[in-house]
Design a protein around this motif. Structure first.
Motif, PDB file in Angstrom:
ATOM      1  N   ARG A  79       0.829  -1.212   0.000  1.00 48.36           N
ATOM      2  CA  ARG A  79       0.000   0.000   0.000  1.00 48.36           C
ATOM      3  C   ARG A  79       0.860   1.256   0.000  1.00 48.36           C
ATOM      4  O   ARG A  79       0.471   2.289  -0.536  1.00 48.36           O
ATOM      5  CB  ARG A  79      -0.957  -0.041   1.194  1.00 48.36           C
ATOM      6  CG  ARG A  79      -2.102  -1.017   0.950  1.00 48.36           C
ATOM      7  CD  ARG A  79      -2.918  -1.312   2.187  1.00 48.36           C
ATOM      8  NE  ARG A  79      -4.073  -2.139   1.841  1.00 48.36           N
ATOM      9  CZ  ARG A  79      -4.030  -3.463   1.687  1.00 48.36           C
ATOM     10  NH1 ARG A  79      -2.879  -4.098   1.843  1.00 48.36           N
ATOM     11  NH2 ARG A  79      -5.118  -4.134   1.370  1.00 48.36           N
ATOM     12  N   MET A  80       2.002   1.189   0.642  1.00 47.33           N
ATOM     13  CA  MET A  80       2.936   2.307   0.524  1.00 47.33           C
ATOM     14  C   MET A  80       3.414   2.443  -0.915  1.00 47.33           C
ATOM     15  O   MET A  80       3.578   3.548  -1.443  1.00 47.33           O
ATOM     16  CB  MET A  80       4.126   2.099   1.449  1.00 47.33           C
ATOM     17  CG  MET A  80       5.171   3.203   1.317  1.00 47.33           C
ATOM     18  SD  MET A  80       6.717   2.817   2.125  1.00 47.33           S
ATOM     19  CE  MET A  80       7.772   4.056   1.384  1.00 47.33           C
ATOM     20  N   GLY A  81       3.628   1.286  -1.576  1.00 43.99           N
ATOM     21  CA  GLY A  81       4.046   1.315  -2.976  1.00 43.99           C
ATOM     22  C   GLY A  81       3.064   2.053  -3.859  1.00 43.99           C
ATOM     23  O   GLY A  81       3.459   2.739  -4.820  1.00 43.99           O
ATOM     24  N   HIS A  82       1.781   1.941  -3.547  1.00 50.67           N
ATOM     25  CA  HIS A  82       0.775   2.660  -4.331  1.00 50.67           C
ATOM     26  C   HIS A  82       1.041   4.168  -4.310  1.00 50.67           C
ATOM     27  O   HIS A  82       0.821   4.857  -5.308  1.00 50.67           O
ATOM     28  CB  HIS A  82      -0.627   2.389  -3.777  1.00 50.67           C
ATOM     29  CG  HIS A  82      -1.039   0.955  -3.895  1.00 50.67           C
ATOM     30  ND1 HIS A  82      -2.100   0.430  -3.177  1.00 50.67           N
ATOM     31  CD2 HIS A  82      -0.540  -0.069  -4.636  1.00 50.67           C
ATOM     32  CE1 HIS A  82      -2.236  -0.846  -3.480  1.00 50.67           C
ATOM     33  NE2 HIS A  82      -1.303  -1.176  -4.365  1.00 50.67           N
ATOM     34  N   ASN A  89      -1.187  -3.524 -11.186  1.00 48.77           N
ATOM     35  CA  ASN A  89      -1.990  -3.115 -12.331  1.00 48.77           C
ATOM     36  C   ASN A  89      -2.555  -1.732 -12.059  1.00 48.77           C
ATOM     37  O   ASN A  89      -2.513  -1.224 -10.934  1.00 48.77           O
ATOM     38  CB  ASN A  89      -3.115  -4.119 -12.617  1.00 48.77           C
ATOM     39  CG  ASN A  89      -4.011  -4.323 -11.413  1.00 48.77           C
ATOM     40  OD1 ASN A  89      -4.772  -3.439 -11.036  1.00 48.77           O
ATOM     41  ND2 ASN A  89      -3.915  -5.505 -10.796  1.00 48.77           N
ATOM     42  N   ALA A  90      -3.109  -1.113 -13.090  1.00 50.16           N
ATOM     43  CA  ALA A  90      -3.551   0.279 -12.991  1.00 50.16           C
ATOM     44  C   ALA A  90      -4.683   0.468 -11.984  1.00 50.16           C
ATOM     45  O   ALA A  90      -4.814   1.529 -11.362  1.00 50.16           O
ATOM     46  CB  ALA A  90      -3.980   0.786 -14.366  1.00 50.16           C
ATOM     47  N   ASP A 113       0.667   8.077 -11.314  1.00 56.08           N
ATOM     48  CA  ASP A 113       0.527   7.105 -12.399  1.00 56.08           C
ATOM     49  C   ASP A 113       1.864   6.456 -12.766  1.00 56.08           C
ATOM     50  O   ASP A 113       1.887   5.332 -13.263  1.00 56.08           O
ATOM     51  CB  ASP A 113      -0.067   7.784 -13.636  1.00 56.08           C
ATOM     52  CG  ASP A 113      -1.507   8.223 -13.413  1.00 56.08           C
ATOM     53  OD1 ASP A 113      -2.219   7.524 -12.670  1.00 56.08           O
ATOM     54  OD2 ASP A 113      -1.906   9.267 -13.965  1.00 56.08           O
ATOM     55  N   GLU A 114       2.959   7.167 -12.517  1.00 56.67           N
ATOM     56  CA  GLU A 114       4.273   6.654 -12.885  1.00 56.67           C
ATOM     57  C   GLU A 114       5.084   6.333 -11.638  1.00 56.67           C
ATOM     58  O   GLU A 114       4.962   7.020 -10.613  1.00 56.67           O
ATOM     59  CB  GLU A 114       5.023   7.688 -13.733  1.00 56.67           C
ATOM     60  CG  GLU A 114       4.339   8.038 -15.041  1.00 56.67           C
ATOM     61  CD  GLU A 114       4.237   6.851 -15.978  1.00 56.67           C
ATOM     62  OE1 GLU A 114       5.139   5.988 -15.937  1.00 56.67           O
ATOM     63  OE2 GLU A 114       3.259   6.777 -16.750  1.00 56.67           O
TER      64      GLU A 114
END
Length: 563
Positions: A79-82, A89-90, A113-114
């Motif tokens: 969730r931190m990665g988000h 996936n998107a 987004d990136e």
């Protein structure tokens, strides 16, 4: 000479009017901008260096030892990665959101987004946490707790056998002794509990089974716990679950409704004015983002109504000041443009004769912030205390525990509903003492898994502050009765000391709300606990069934001090 006096008088009058009309101005706290270096510029850094660079940009640094390896790897770090644009996936960051919440979060740009760092750097960061984190957390240190709470007589109440307890609000009117209670269905009840306490008889009670055969039965009849009767004086159907209420001297009330109780960023909450004959109208024309707390205030001006509103939200939220200006309606100032404000206190913290504003932020960047009153209506923010994002900050109050004339901080952390539902040894009740220099240092800690609220009052009327506390996430398997704790103050000199107590019947409810006040009008402070039986984390089936079928909607702890 008389003309000169008149002119001087007019100048003073105009100056006074100018001071009265000085607008209140809060310097806003803005969420930190997440601006990172180019992903390729960090490839030379170690996992630890990457963690310190990326994991304290938006909040205090979370040490690996705060959670087990598996929870870091499987729950928290993804969730931190988000937040860093790392996803499988998107759609992944938005899973579970409603269509409208999805839209709001995307519009706010919460998730980039990136990727903000390379895949190799991200894996080094993840490996650092996996290597440094323990396999499991140490056991919560269990202090001795007396289960014979003799200072209070227990009165559990079930409003109806047709509805399960989903209490979201409990408030005692100390002037009348009436109890205000709200629930998840949007119902608001005004209850006369005083007559029930004074005149209750066994013929007018309903039996419920004891949780365990081994529990003491000194407060039961024939081995079965009994419900006290009650009298509902009035009930109002609101638009959504109520979260806070303030009673006014003219008998009217102001009540805050959440809109959507579950985590959401939709702007559907409202602040209502309740009048006679169940009439309701909105005090603030705009709707609010999942508000959980408010403070009516005029900051000493005496002419204009104002409200500080904690809009908790989810990914979005704010702490805002709404002020009613004649001819202009409600004007809004944002003190903090980020989610998670849980509670606000208005008090002179630095003892300069001016009222300050203090708030607890319990989401993401967990901290206690104060807006110091600079005079002339100007308020400047400063962070008093900051906590790691996994601490689960839940509540605070200002009170003078060591009787040095300075306000201290009573704080609880125990929110365990997010991504790491293991028992945590650092959950509990803390007192931060204020020094002569205005610094706050921890002076007391009691481990209490899932601690969600604590209030400081002199319950035994011996001249010092005791503590009543509830936990929404106690150790359900081993010590469910520690969903409530009473700490009797036994401090001597500068050393803070308390005797912890509870009672077996505390396990009968899942306590989400609590208030203290004089329900029976005998001059001492009673306690009311509100039960919400739909837990957001795993609970043993035996407890869940008890709460659903036989548990009380609320429980009155009648103080015996003045009997």
């Amino acid at each position: 000479m008389s003309i000169l006096r008149i002119w001087v008088g007019l100048i003073i009058l105009l100056a006074g009017c100018s001071r009265t009309e000085q607008p209140v101005q809060f310097e806003a706290v803005r969420a930190p901008a997440s601006v990172f270096s180019h992903p390729d510029s960090t490839t030379h850094l170690t996992g630890e260096q990457l963690a310190y660079r990326y994991c304290q940009t938006c909040h205090a640094f979370p040490e690996p030892g705060l959670l087990p390896k598996t929870i870091w790897a499987e729950s928290v770090l993804p969730r931190m990665g988000h937040r860093l644009g790392i996803r499988a996936n998107a759609q992944e960051p938005y899973q579970g959101l409603s269509m409208y919440d999805d839209y709001l979060v995307r519009q706010a740009g919460i998730f980039p987004d990136e990727p903000q760092l390379s895949e190799g750097s991200w894996q080094k960061l993840v490996s650092y946490y996996q290597q440094q984190a323990p396999d499991s957390l140490s056991a919560t240190p269990l202090s001795r707790v007396d289960t014979a709470l003799t200072q209070f007589q227990i009165h559990p109440v079930r409003l109806s056998t047709q509805t399960i307890p989903t209490t979201t609000l409990t408030h005692i009117n100390t002037i009348t002794g009436h109890l205000w209670l709200g629930d998840a269905r949007g119902m608001l009840y005004k209850i006369d509990q005083r007559s029930a306490i004074i005149n209750s008889s066994s013929e007018e009670r309903t039996n419920i089974p004891l949780l365990k055969e081994s529990l003491p039965r000194n407060r039961s009849e024939g081995g079965r716990r009994i419900y006290s009767k009650h009298s509902v004086l009035d009930s109002i159907q609101l638009d959504s679950p109520p979260s806070d209420i303030h009673l006014q001297s003219d008998g009217t009330h102001q009540v805050l409704t959440m809109g959507i109780m579950n985590p959401s960023d939709q702007i559907t909450g409202k602040l209502w004015q309740g009048g006679s004959q169940d009439s309701l109208w909105q005090l603030i024309s705009t709707d609010l983002r999942r508000p959980v707390h408010f403070k009516p205030t005029n900051f000493g001006e005496g002419k204009m109504s104002g409200w500080l509103v904690a809009e908790f939200g989810n990914y979005l939220g704010q702490l805002a000041y709404y002020e009613t200006i004649p001819g202009k309606g409600a004007q809004k100032q944002v003190l903090m443009d980020s989610p998670g404000t849980r509670k606000v206190e208005i008090a002179d913290v630095d003892q300069n004769g001016l009222i300050d504003v203090t708030a607890l932020v319990a989401q993401g960047d967990e901290r206690i912030i104060i807006w110091y009153n600079q005079g002339d209506g100007q308020y400047k923010p400063q962070v008093l205390l900051r906590f790691p994002p996994v601490y689960g900050s839940s509540y605070f109050e200002l009170a003078d525990f060591n009787q040095d004339g300075r306000l201290d901080i009573l704080y609880t952390n125990g929110d365990n509903a997010d991504y790491s539902t293991v028992l945590k040894p650092y959950h509990g009740i803390r007192i931060f003492l204020q020094s002569a220099e205005g610094k706050f240092e921890e002076g007391y800690f009691l481990a209490m898994p899932g601690a969600s609220k604590a209030v400081a009052r002199d319950f035994d009327q011996d001249g010092d502050l005791d503590i009543a506390a509830i936990s929404f996430f106690p150790d359900f398997e081993q010590t469910p009765e520690r969903g409530f704790m009473y700490l009797e103050n036994q401090s001597s000199g500068k050393l803070l000391s308390f005797i912890a107590q509870t009672f077996p019947e505390a396990a009968y409810g899942h306590w989400l709300t609590m208030d203290a006040g004089d329900t029976d009008q005998d001059g001492d402070l009673d306690i009311v606990l509100g039960s919400f039986v739909l837990p957001p984390s795993p609970v043993p089936d035996s407890l869940s069934e008890l709460w659903m079928k036989n548990g009380p909607h609320y429980m009155v702890l009648e103080n015996n001090t003045n009997q």
